[in-house]
Design a protein around this motif. Structure first.
Motif, PDB file in Angstrom:
ATOM      1  N   PRO A  75       0.842  -1.199   0.000  1.00 56.24           N
ATOM      2  CA  PRO A  75       0.000   0.000   0.000  1.00 56.24           C
ATOM      3  C   PRO A  75       0.878   1.250   0.000  1.00 56.24           C
ATOM      4  CG  PRO A  75      -0.800  -1.597   1.595  1.00 56.24           C
ATOM      5  CD  PRO A  75       0.515  -2.116   1.105  1.00 56.24           C
ATOM      6  N   GLU A  76       0.379   2.317  -0.580  1.00 54.09           N
ATOM      7  CA  GLU A  76       1.205   3.499  -0.801  1.00 54.09           C
ATOM      8  C   GLU A  76       1.792   4.072   0.490  1.00 54.09           C
ATOM      9  OE1 GLU A  76      -0.783   6.356  -3.244  1.00 54.09           O
ATOM     10  OE2 GLU A  76      -1.314   4.868  -4.776  1.00 54.09           O
ATOM     11  N   ARG A  77       0.992   4.174   1.529  1.00 55.33           N
ATOM     12  CA  ARG A  77       1.506   4.750   2.781  1.00 55.33           C
ATOM     13  C   ARG A  77       2.610   3.884   3.376  1.00 55.33           C
ATOM     14  NH1 ARG A  77      -3.532   7.271   6.340  1.00 55.33           N
ATOM     15  NH2 ARG A  77      -4.146   8.876   4.825  1.00 55.33           N
ATOM     16  N   GLU A  78       2.402   2.579   3.330  1.00 55.28           N
ATOM     17  CA  GLU A  78       3.408   1.670   3.867  1.00 55.28           C
ATOM     18  C   GLU A  78       4.677   1.722   3.020  1.00 55.28           C
ATOM     19  OE1 GLU A  78       3.861  -3.085   5.016  1.00 55.28           O
ATOM     20  OE2 GLU A  78       1.907  -2.254   4.396  1.00 55.28           O
ATOM     21  N   GLU A  80       5.708   4.250   1.227  1.00 46.88           N
ATOM     22  CA  GLU A  80       6.391   5.526   1.464  1.00 46.88           C
ATOM     23  C   GLU A  80       7.238   5.464   2.732  1.00 46.88           C
ATOM     24  OE1 GLU A  80       5.438  10.294   2.158  1.00 46.88           O
ATOM     25  OE2 GLU A  80       3.888   8.968   1.338  1.00 46.88           O
ATOM     26  N   GLY A  81       6.720   4.806   3.755  1.00 48.14           N
ATOM     27  CA  GLY A  81       7.484   4.659   4.988  1.00 48.14           C
ATOM     28  C   GLY A  81       8.786   3.907   4.765  1.00 48.14           C
ATOM     29  N   ARG A  84      11.330   6.138   2.811  1.00 48.87           N
ATOM     30  CA  ARG A  84      11.982   7.167   3.639  1.00 48.87           C
ATOM     31  C   ARG A  84      13.024   6.550   4.574  1.00 48.87           C
ATOM     32  NH1 ARG A  84       9.969  12.092   2.943  1.00 48.87           N
ATOM     33  NH2 ARG A  84       7.882  12.330   2.026  1.00 48.87           N
ATOM     34  N   ASN A  97       5.810  10.618  -4.851  1.00 48.02           N
ATOM     35  CA  ASN A  97       4.522  10.553  -5.540  1.00 48.02           C
ATOM     36  C   ASN A  97       4.374   9.212  -6.248  1.00 48.02           C
ATOM     37  OD1 ASN A  97       3.420  13.546  -5.453  1.00 48.02           O
ATOM     38  ND2 ASN A  97       5.607  13.676  -5.872  1.00 48.02           N
ATOM     39  N   THR A 130       9.298  -2.773  -1.518  1.00 48.84           N
ATOM     40  CA  THR A 130       7.992  -2.160  -1.791  1.00 48.84           C
ATOM     41  C   THR A 130       7.287  -2.731  -3.018  1.00 48.84           C
ATOM     42  OG1 THR A 130       8.844  -0.396  -3.226  1.00 48.84           O
ATOM     43  CG2 THR A 130       8.889  -0.005  -0.838  1.00 48.84           C
ATOM     44  N   HIS A 155      -2.320  10.599 -10.477  1.00 51.53           N
ATOM     45  CA  HIS A 155      -2.643   9.661  -9.401  1.00 51.53           C
ATOM     46  C   HIS A 155      -4.147   9.416  -9.311  1.00 51.53           C
ATOM     47  CE1 HIS A 155      -3.332   8.273  -5.250  1.00 51.53           C
ATOM     48  NE2 HIS A 155      -2.149   7.711  -5.368  1.00 51.53           N
TER      49      HIS A 155
END
Length: 294
Positions: A75-78, A80-81, A84, A97, A130, A155
């Motif tokens: 998933p995108e939020r995971e 992104e974590g 980073r 993005n 990812t 998006h």
């Protein structure tokens, strides 16, 4: 015997399946614009694709890209974590993005070399963790609303973009129906004048418009825009538009085509895509201001 699109498509898919690794776990093969996209569940192929597709490229003479199947992407939020955490803070990441239609994640960093890592080690780690394909870009010195808006649209409209890419891909990879020994050039503007560049190029069963500009300095409206009233110009038969660069005399009237029903592709460089949008919006702003005071 005349080949159909289905014949060409089946032959291409057969060649790809035959030469891909047996453990690729191919889920689908799509014609996406000028590329053939192979969706797989084997995440290792994402970081090794240059070695995997070389033989297929030589056989088909097509651009090929391997993408992760949507089912294996984090998933995108995971994701992104993870990104980073994996990219060193020294890279100074300014934005992340996601582009679901392509399975790509665009990472903007002030120091892209650090974000990529030695021998692309960081990128490979991002892919493995990812299942998204990262693109590292240098962060712009100034914030751009145009770029931000473009990425937001990419998006939110990812499904529509996927449809457009497939439709365009089918046009590009369709079999040749006729082998015309000629190219016909119809000038709709820009010849013996400066401005409103537009050239209609016809060859066999294909029709392409090269540039679609305005003449900003024209006093007479009939001299401000290309001659779309020419008998040879038929919007419904237009296969594509090529924009050479972002000056208004080459791209200023392009939105007009979509307003009146054009639903095909535009071919241009990535910088031109952003710059011409900026120029078009600026032109509309100036034009509306002048209209208010006239």
């Amino acid at each position: 015997m005349t080949r159909t699109y289905n014949d060409v498509s089946a032959k291409i898919r057969e060649t790809i399946v035959e030469h891909m690794p047996k453990d690729a776990e191919i889920t689908r093969i799509e014609f996406e614009g000028p590329r053939l996209a192979i969706y797989v569940r084997n995440v290792n192929l994402l970081s090794e694709q240059s070695y995997v597709v070389t033989e297929i490229v030589n056989l088909l003479h097509k651009r090929i890209v391997i993408r992760s199947d949507q089912s294996i992407r984090l998933p995108e939020r995971e994701a992104e974590g993870y990104i980073r955490k994996l990219i060193p803070t020294e890279a100074e990441v300014t934005g992340i993005n996601f582009d679901p239609s392509l399975g790509e994640v665009v990472v903007e960093a002030k120091k892209p070399g650090v974000a990529i890592g030695k021998e692309a080690s960081v990128l490979q780690q991002v892919v493995k963790e990812t299942r998204w394909r990262p693109r590292i870009l240098r962060a712009p010195p100034l914030h751009s609303k145009i770029i931000s808006s473009t990425r937001h649209i990419l998006h939110t409209e990812s499904e529509e973009r996927s449809r457009i890419l497939r439709d365009v891909g089918e046009r590009i990879f369709r079999p040749t129906f006729s082998k015309a020994g000629y190219v016909r050039l119809v000038t709709l503007g820009a010849f013996r004048e400066v401005g409103r560049a537009a050239m209609l190029i016809q060859a066999g069963d294909s029709t392409v418009l090269l540039d679609c500009g305005i003449n900003p300095g024209a006093q007479d409206p009939s001299h401000a825009y290309p001659r779309f009233d020419a008998d040879e110009f038929d919007l419904e038969k237009l296969d594509g538009v090529v924009i050479s660069h972002a000056h208004l005399d080459h791209c200023g009237i392009l939105p007009f085509l979509y307003k009146y029903g054009y639903d095909g592709p535009i071919y241009c460089s990535e910088p031109t895509q952003v710059l011409m949008t900026l120029h078009q919006l600026d032109y509309l702003d100036v034009h509306s201001r002048e209209g208010e005071h006239s």
